[in-house]
Design an enzyme around this catalytic site. Sequence first.
Site, PDB file in Angstrom:
ATOM      1  N   TYR A  69       6.561  -1.467 -13.600  1.00 44.71           N
ATOM      2  CA  TYR A  69       6.878  -1.521 -12.171  1.00 44.71           C
ATOM      3  C   TYR A  69       7.402  -2.904 -11.815  1.00 44.71           C
ATOM      4  CZ  TYR A  69       6.240  -1.729  -7.115  1.00 44.71           C
ATOM      5  OH  TYR A  69       6.445  -1.922  -5.773  1.00 44.71           O
ATOM      6  N   GLU A 108       2.561   1.757   0.784  1.00 44.19           N
ATOM      7  CA  GLU A 108       1.923   0.506   1.235  1.00 44.19           C
ATOM      8  C   GLU A 108       0.792   0.819   2.217  1.00 44.19           C
ATOM      9  OE1 GLU A 108       2.314  -2.412  -0.028  1.00 44.19           O
ATOM     10  OE2 GLU A 108       4.219  -2.221  -1.072  1.00 44.19           O
ATOM     11  N   TRP A 141      -2.866  -2.045  -6.075  1.00 41.41           N
ATOM     12  CA  TRP A 141      -1.550  -1.411  -6.185  1.00 41.41           C
ATOM     13  C   TRP A 141      -1.499  -0.517  -7.418  1.00 41.41           C
ATOM     14  CZ3 TRP A 141       1.929   0.192  -3.188  1.00 41.41           C
ATOM     15  CH2 TRP A 141       3.174   0.580  -3.654  1.00 41.41           C
TER      16      TRP A 141
END
Length: 168
Positions: free
Chosen positions: A5, A27, A35
């Site tokens: 990522y 988000e 995350w």
Amino acid sequence: MYLAYHDDEWGRPLKGDDEVFERVSLETFQSGLSWLTILRKRENFRAAFDRFSIPKVAAYTEQDVERLLGDAGIIRNRAKIEAVIGNARAAHDLPGGLSELVWRHADPDAPVPATMADVPAVTPGSKALAKELKKHGFRFVGPTTAYALMQAIGLVNDHIKDCLARSR
């Protein structure tokens, strides 16, 4: 997963209303979580939220909220689920679209961070973006979340100076 990522996606310019909506939504779900947790569930989120199609999510009903609350493949937080649906409705009504609104806050001249300590959590630009999104009815989009979005979709490039991904 996290390294891929970082190297191939984070900080790369991303445009398109549904694409930006997906990132705003992820988000939102990430708030207070890792995350990596979101990355691991991203395909489940895409399936659960009709690939983040703004018109489809904007049309969700209470039955969809209940369906999502029962989906073990995503984060089952009622406030976040309802925020994403409300954000889809707000995005659906934006003149010019979500991508255009968000990209008005791009900061290509942001200083290049030398170390991770130089990467801010909030900037004047993220405060302005959060304020504008809230003005249009978006929820779970404070200045820190707005800055994470700005980083993720390339409005700023916060790869540190010596990071190999910076120049890709």
